[in-house]
Design a protein around this motif. Structure first.
Motif, PDB file in Angstrom:
ATOM      1  N   GLN A  17       0.462  20.064 -13.997  1.00  0.00           N
ATOM      2  CA  GLN A  17      -0.477  20.947 -13.297  1.00  0.00           C
ATOM      3  C   GLN A  17      -1.532  21.509 -14.232  1.00  0.00           C
ATOM      4  N   ALA A  18      -1.157  21.609 -15.530  1.00  0.00           N
ATOM      5  CA  ALA A  18      -2.099  22.110 -16.535  1.00  0.00           C
ATOM      6  C   ALA A  18      -2.927  20.978 -17.143  1.00  0.00           C
ATOM      7  N   SER A  19      -2.776  19.766 -16.590  1.00  0.00           N
ATOM      8  CA  SER A  19      -3.497  18.566 -17.062  1.00  0.00           C
ATOM      9  C   SER A  19      -3.100  18.153 -18.476  1.00  0.00           C
ATOM     10  N   GLU A  20      -1.920  18.594 -18.940  1.00  0.00           N
ATOM     11  CA  GLU A  20      -1.411  18.163 -20.257  1.00  0.00           C
ATOM     12  C   GLU A  20      -0.459  16.979 -20.025  1.00  0.00           C
ATOM     13  N   TYR A  21      -1.057  15.826 -19.767  1.00  0.00           N
ATOM     14  CA  TYR A  21      -0.295  14.680 -19.272  1.00  0.00           C
ATOM     15  C   TYR A  21       0.647  14.084 -20.320  1.00  0.00           C
ATOM     16  N   GLU A  22       0.246  14.082 -21.578  1.00  0.00           N
ATOM     17  CA  GLU A  22       1.105  13.517 -22.628  1.00  0.00           C
ATOM     18  C   GLU A  22       2.391  14.331 -22.769  1.00  0.00           C
ATOM     19  N   LYS A  23       2.232  15.661 -22.740  1.00  0.00           N
ATOM     20  CA  LYS A  23       3.416  16.533 -22.826  1.00  0.00           C
ATOM     21  C   LYS A  23       4.301  16.359 -21.589  1.00  0.00           C
ATOM     22  N   ALA A  24       3.665  16.177 -20.436  1.00  0.00           N
ATOM     23  CA  ALA A  24       4.433  15.955 -19.203  1.00  0.00           C
ATOM     24  C   ALA A  24       5.244  14.677 -19.310  1.00  0.00           C
ATOM     25  N   VAL A  25       4.634  13.611 -19.856  1.00  0.00           N
ATOM     26  CA  VAL A  25       5.343  12.342 -20.047  1.00  0.00           C
ATOM     27  C   VAL A  25       6.559  12.541 -20.944  1.00  0.00           C
ATOM     28  N   GLN A  26       6.378  13.296 -22.025  1.00  0.00           N
ATOM     29  CA  GLN A  26       7.494  13.547 -22.954  1.00  0.00           C
ATOM     30  C   GLN A  26       8.645  14.278 -22.259  1.00  0.00           C
ATOM     31  N   SER A  27       8.318  15.272 -21.447  1.00  0.00           N
ATOM     32  CA  SER A  27       9.358  16.031 -20.725  1.00  0.00           C
ATOM     33  C   SER A  27      10.108  15.131 -19.750  1.00  0.00           C
ATOM     34  N   TYR A  28       9.370  14.324 -18.971  1.00  0.00           N
ATOM     35  CA  TYR A  28      10.019  13.441 -18.004  1.00  0.00           C
ATOM     36  C   TYR A  28      10.863  12.382 -18.711  1.00  0.00           C
ATOM     37  N   ARG A  46       8.805   8.563 -10.670  1.00  0.00           N
ATOM     38  CA  ARG A  46       7.639   8.740  -9.816  1.00  0.00           C
ATOM     39  C   ARG A  46       6.634   9.702 -10.445  1.00  0.00           C
ATOM     40  N   ASN A  47       7.149  10.810 -11.014  1.00  0.00           N
ATOM     41  CA  ASN A  47       6.275  11.801 -11.641  1.00  0.00           C
ATOM     42  C   ASN A  47       5.628  11.247 -12.908  1.00  0.00           C
ATOM     43  N   ARG A  48       6.415  10.473 -13.675  1.00  0.00           N
ATOM     44  CA  ARG A  48       5.851   9.899 -14.902  1.00  0.00           C
ATOM     45  C   ARG A  48       4.766   8.880 -14.552  1.00  0.00           C
ATOM     46  N   ALA A  49       4.959   8.162 -13.444  1.00  0.00           N
ATOM     47  CA  ALA A  49       3.935   7.219 -12.982  1.00  0.00           C
ATOM     48  C   ALA A  49       2.624   7.955 -12.692  1.00  0.00           C
ATOM     49  N   ALA A  50       2.714   9.151 -12.117  1.00  0.00           N
ATOM     50  CA  ALA A  50       1.515   9.949 -11.828  1.00  0.00           C
ATOM     51  C   ALA A  50       0.783  10.307 -13.121  1.00  0.00           C
ATOM     52  N   CYS A  51       1.559  10.630 -14.163  1.00  0.00           N
ATOM     53  CA  CYS A  51       0.959  10.940 -15.470  1.00  0.00           C
ATOM     54  C   CYS A  51       0.222   9.729 -16.032  1.00  0.00           C
ATOM     55  N   PHE A  52       0.869   8.564 -15.970  1.00  0.00           N
ATOM     56  CA  PHE A  52       0.260   7.345 -16.507  1.00  0.00           C
ATOM     57  C   PHE A  52      -1.033   7.005 -15.741  1.00  0.00           C
ATOM     58  N   LEU A  53      -1.072   7.268 -14.444  1.00  0.00           N
ATOM     59  CA  LEU A  53      -2.297   7.053 -13.673  1.00  0.00           C
ATOM     60  C   LEU A  53      -3.423   7.926 -14.212  1.00  0.00           C
ATOM     61  N   LYS A  54      -3.090   9.176 -14.509  1.00  0.00           N
ATOM     62  CA  LYS A  54      -4.089  10.102 -15.046  1.00  0.00           C
ATOM     63  C   LYS A  54      -4.575   9.668 -16.428  1.00  0.00           C
ATOM     64  N   LYS A  55      -3.664   9.004 -17.182  1.00  0.00           N
ATOM     65  CA  LYS A  55      -4.006   8.558 -18.544  1.00  0.00           C
ATOM     66  C   LYS A  55      -4.621   7.158 -18.553  1.00  0.00           C
ATOM     67  N   TRP A  56      -4.833   6.572 -17.366  1.00  0.00           N
ATOM     68  CA  TRP A  56      -5.408   5.232 -17.227  1.00  0.00           C
ATOM     69  C   TRP A  56      -4.482   4.146 -17.763  1.00  0.00           C
ATOM     70  N   GLU A  57      -3.191   4.450 -17.884  1.00  0.00           N
ATOM     71  CA  GLU A  57      -2.218   3.445 -18.349  1.00  0.00           C
ATOM     72  C   GLU A  57      -1.546   2.836 -17.111  1.00  0.00           C
ATOM     73  N   TYR A  58      -2.272   1.913 -16.481  1.00  0.00           N
ATOM     74  CA  TYR A  58      -1.906   1.458 -15.150  1.00  0.00           C
ATOM     75  C   TYR A  58      -0.661   0.563 -15.135  1.00  0.00           C
TER      76      TYR A  58
END
Length: 936
Positions: A17-28, A46-58
């Motif tokens: 939610q804070a747009s800190e996607y790398e940290k979110a990936v680490q937590s998941y 599913r949540n980690r997939a959302a992070c990867f979408l935001k990071k353009w890692e399709y």
């Protein structure tokens, strides 16, 4: 560093939610390493997939979404995220398929519809763009390129993951699967498995599953190429993901061999006759060998048992061929008995999970139930008896202990057979003797066996006279919590079997509350293993029959949450015990009504008359229900309903349905129940289970349907599944409240859409609804008439009124003349719609009864403006239908009534009434039947 996967998930959500996607990936990712719960695992992927979408890692996003989908095929968020990722990767056809699934699940979602339109247009554009593009994306070149990347150890990790994911998707398409198969793909996939890289193994196995689906010839060839020994070896590994994926592969192959796949035929397969019996027998033998192999992990053993449970017994008892079951009994019954006879606390125990032995007991029960005649059942019994006898050795207590454990396991499966095994010479005596042993392991096994044996009263009589004293001594003296808790449950069960609290009453005064408190402590103690804590739940299932105990229990938030958490376990006993405890707490069990005259007679003859405990009165029950709802009981029940059919028995379903019905009692709580998944959970309970259970679940659905917005309570296609349970409650054998609330629910549904009205008609509800329109009970007659008022909008219902030889229209006309105002409103509404839609009914109305004109005039002069308006609409419909009919009406007092109403001063409150009356006169003037009206 946090070690709770749920907390890590919440932390990841905050980072996202804070747009800190790398940290979110680490937590998941950290949560995935610690988590063992399947449902949570799907959410994390599913949540980690959302992070990867935001990071353009399709590629990673598609891979994670696929993992979530493998756990839950209808996970709509995962499907949509994979669709987004595949679109970015240029896999438009695959992205389109995922988007199509999303739109099927939620057809009204505009986002999904827009995505489908966009993808469809893009695909069409690419198809027409020219041959060069088609060659670039041709299947052959894709397959070759993927394998090159995967088998090259120097390939970048991202590229390998992308290739692996694309290969899985390709294997699910018929053209892709055939290309892989024809281009030495199976050999290359085997090479991937032999790399011992978990990601590559999973990709290879999932690709093979896709290739086998619905294609018997290809599945058979793959089975022979890989070898059943290799497949079983891969399934035996101590890696849950790989073990499950291989299990799914073997199930897919088995489905094809049994002819239970998709039913599709590809190429010339229809002309190929494959003898699958030999292959099926080979698979069965290897699965049975897995059961007793020390090289097999606990998870692998569970997979083998699950495959046997699913594929050996007949799906339909009308099918006379039970040869697979007979084969397993002759060749593997002893191996299954060896599994149920394992003692986890002993050093020579096979690797097991918490569910292994219960799953084996379920298999024993399914095999026994699948036998067709007494000689087959006798053979089953003899094999069991001979094997258990061979293990009983007074000189070797460890060996004897395994024999008693086997009897205990059979008692959890085919109970009648277990009861016969108890009557074997020396078995009961040995169980009682082991209770008195100094060894804790002896006491543990013996107490469990006594508990399972005490379910049958014939055996419990022997145990009560011999075992209660021993159990009391064990409970008082032992310091081992595992034994103590089992001894307590044994005392509870023996008391129940004896029809009294014999065991507990002799144990200590006021013991029930004291023991219940101890059970709650055990339940909340996470340091105790889950297998032992489940006994605390079983103890509470008996102890909460006491009103003081149940009242204290619902106030203990940690104990409630611990019980709800245990309910997620795949354990038949836990599910039944949790459901029983909740039935006790909500007082949703059946009670006999005391006839006052008989009570007085009993008192006069000085007989004991049981009195209701103060805490079993309505106020206390309502308070407990509110407390359970606040604690999240609906979510726990919804989770229990999702359990496998082997775990969730019909008896457990009935108990859950009873609890839901009690929870739905207060209309104010029904929104909460729907929001937490209660509406969805009730649908399967109303469809399958005991007759009582289905009725209770249907009644709970009716309570929800009566006052809820159907689009919110039962979104999408689910609402159509609710109609049949509601219609079933219209049966005259159901009680008046069930009839009434079912009619309210159907009224609500029939007011939503014509598709729902059509569904109600197809379920043959009309005759029952019409019967209740004749009912003497005012509320039932009113509800039925209101329901019909909504149904007459439907064309098919109207045609039934038009048809000759029925009194439907007459009934509605007569109901318009009832004194009950609510019935009049509904009946007049129905008649107004019928006469507006079908001109034939206008003339027919004047023929069905001589009272029609008097009734119509009364409606037009009614004090209730709603009734009056509907009466005037009927008059307008009759006048508009036919000039002759209009002339007939003008010659009656109805003209004076219409003139009187029309002359009244304009009034916003009843302007709609004045307008209809004036329209009636205008139509008469058009016919030339009256002269223009001059208002004073």
């Amino acid at each position: 560093q946090m070690e709770d996967p749920i907390q890590l998930k919440e932390e990841g959500n905050k980072y996202f939610q804070a747009s800190e996607y790398e940290k979110a990936v680490q937590s998941y990712t950290q949560a995935l390493k610690l988590n063992k719960d399947k449902a949570l695992q799907a959410v994390l992927y599913r949540n980690r997939a959302a992070c990867f979408l935001k990071k353009w890692e399709y590629a990673k996003a598609a891979s994670d979404a696929s993992r979530a989908i493998d756990i839950n095929a209808s996970d709509i968020k995962a499907l949509y995220r994979r669709s987004q990722a595949l679109e970015k990767l240029g896999k438009l056809d695959q992205a389109f398929k995922d988007a199509q699934k999303c739109a099927t699940i939620e057809p009204r979602n505009k986002n999904f519809q827009e995505t489908l339109r966009r993808l469809g247009a893009n695909i069409q554009e690419k198809v027409t763009a020219g041959g060069a593009l088609r060659i670039q994306f041709s299947t052959d070149s894709r397959v070759q390129k993927m394998f090159e990347i995967l088998l090259d150890e120097n390939s970048e990790k991202d590229k390998r993951e992308k290739a692996a994911n694309n290969l899985i998707v390709l294997g699910r398409e018929e053209a892709g699967a055939e290309r892989i198969f024809q281009n030495n793909g199976v050999s290359l996939l085997l090479q991937l498995i032999e790399t011992k890289n978990a990601e590559l193994i999973l990709a290879a196995v999932r690709t093979l599953s896709g290739m086998c689906t619905g294609h018997k010839a290809r599945a058979t060839a793959i089975l022979h190429y890989l070898g059943i020994d290799n497949i079983c070896m891969w399934m035996s590994v101590d890696n849950e993901e790989i073990s499950l994926a291989v299990c799914n592969l073997l199930q897919t192959i088995t489905d094809c061999l049994l002819g239970q796949g998709t039913g599709e035929h590809h190429g010339k397969e229809e002309a190929v006759v494959l003898d699958t019996k030999k292959d099926l027998r080979m698979i069965t033998m290897r699965l049975l060998d897995m059961l007793v192999s020390k090289k097999v992990s606990g998870q692998g053993r569970d997979r083998a048992l699950n495959l046997l449970n699913k594929n050996i017994p007949r799906k339909d008892l009308k099918d006379h061929d039970n040869s697979r079951t007979v084969f397993v009994i002759d060749n593997g019954l002893k191996k299954i008995l060896k599994v149920v006879g394992q003692i986890p606390e002993m050093p020579d125990c096979l690797p097991l999970t918490e569910n292994t032995q219960l799953t084996a007991s379920v298999l024993l029960n399914k095999l026994y139930d699948d036998l067709r005649c007494d000689p087959e059942r006798d053979n089953y019994r003899v094999i069991c008896e001979e094997y258990i006898k061979s293990k009983i050795d007074p000189q070797d207590m460890d060996k004897t202990l395994h024999a008693i454990q086997m009897v205990s396991g059979v008692l959890q499966g085919p109970f009648d057979l277990g009861n016969k095994l108890l009557s074997m010479k020396g078995v009961m005596e040995m169980m009682v003797a082991l209770c008195g042993s100094e060894r804790e392991i002896d006491q543990l096994v013996a107490v469990e066996a006594l508990i399972h044996a005490s379910t049958k009263l014939s055996r419990a009589t022997f145990i009560i006279s011999n075992g209660v004293t021993l159990l009391k001594e064990i409970y008082k003296k032992t310091k081992n919590e595992k034994i103590k808790i089992r001894a307590l449950v044994g005392l509870c069960k023996l008391g129940s079997a004896g029809g009294t609290d014999y065991g507990l009453r002799q144990f200590a005064e006021g013991s029930t509350e004291k023991l219940a408190k101890q059970c709650r402590k055990w339940l909340c103690n996470t340091s105790i293993d889950a297998r032992t804590r489940k006994w605390a739940v079983e103890g509470l299932a008996y102890l909460t029959l006491d009103a003081d105990v149940k009242d204290d229990f619902v106030e203990d938030e940690p104990a409630l949450q611990a019980m709800f958490e245990l309910a997620k376990a795949s354990d038949k006993t836990i599910l039944y015990s949790v459901a029983s405890t909740l039935v006790n707490c909500t007082n949703s069990y059946d009670t006999k009504e005391l006839v006052p005259e008989l009570v007085q007679l009993a008192k006069f003859s000085k007989q004991h008359v049981p009195e209701e405990h103060p805490k079993d009165k309505k106020d206390f029950v309502v308070k407990r229900v509110k407390r359970l709802l606040k604690a999240g009981v609906v979510s726990a029940l919804a989770c229990m309903v999702k359990a496998d059919s082997a775990i969730l028995t019909d008896q457990s379903k009935e108990l859950i349905a009873r609890v839901f019905l009690a929870l739905c009692e207060d209309p104010k709580d029904r929104g909460t129940i729907v929001a937490q998944g209660g509406g969805k959970a009730l649908i399967p309970l109303a469809a399958e289970g005991t007759e009582v259970g289905k009725i209770k679940a249907s009644h709970a659905l009716a309570k929800i349907a009566a006052i809820s917005n159907p689009d919110m309570a039962f979104p999408g296609e689910r609402v159509y599944e609710v109609v049949r349970p509601l219609v079933s409650l219209l049966n005259t054998e159901r009680d008046g409240l069930q009839n009434y609330e079912a009619l309210l629910g159907l009224t609500n549904f029939s007011g939503r859409s014509d598709k729902l009205r059509m569904k109600i008609v197809k379920e043959r509800a009309l005759p029952d609804i019409e019967n209740y329109m004749f009912e003497n009970h005012d509320q039932l007659r009113q509800a039925a008439t209101e329901c019909m008022c909504n149904l007459v909008v439907n064309k098919e219902v109207q045609e039934r009124f038009v048809a000759d030889g029925n009194d439907r229209l007459k009934l509605v006309v007569l109901l318009c003349g009832e004194d009950d105002e609510k019935v009049q409103v509904a009946a007049a509404g129905a008649l107004a719609m019928l006469t507006a839609a079908q001109k034939k009914l206008c003339s027919k109305m004047t023929e069905v009864t001589t009272q029609w004109l008097e009734i119509l005039q009364r409606l037009c002069l009614h004090d209730n403006m709603e009734v009056q308006h509907r009466g005037l609409v009927i008059a307008f419909n009759l006048i508009s239908a036919d000039k002759e009919l209009a002339k007939k009406l003008v010659e009656t007092e109805l003209l004076e009534i219409l003139t009187y109403i029309s002359k009244q001063e304009d009034d916003p409150k009843k302007q709609h009434i004045l307008n209809v009356a004036r329209d009636c006169l205008t139509r008469c003037m058009d016919y030339g039947l009256i002269k223009p009206l001059s208002r004073a």
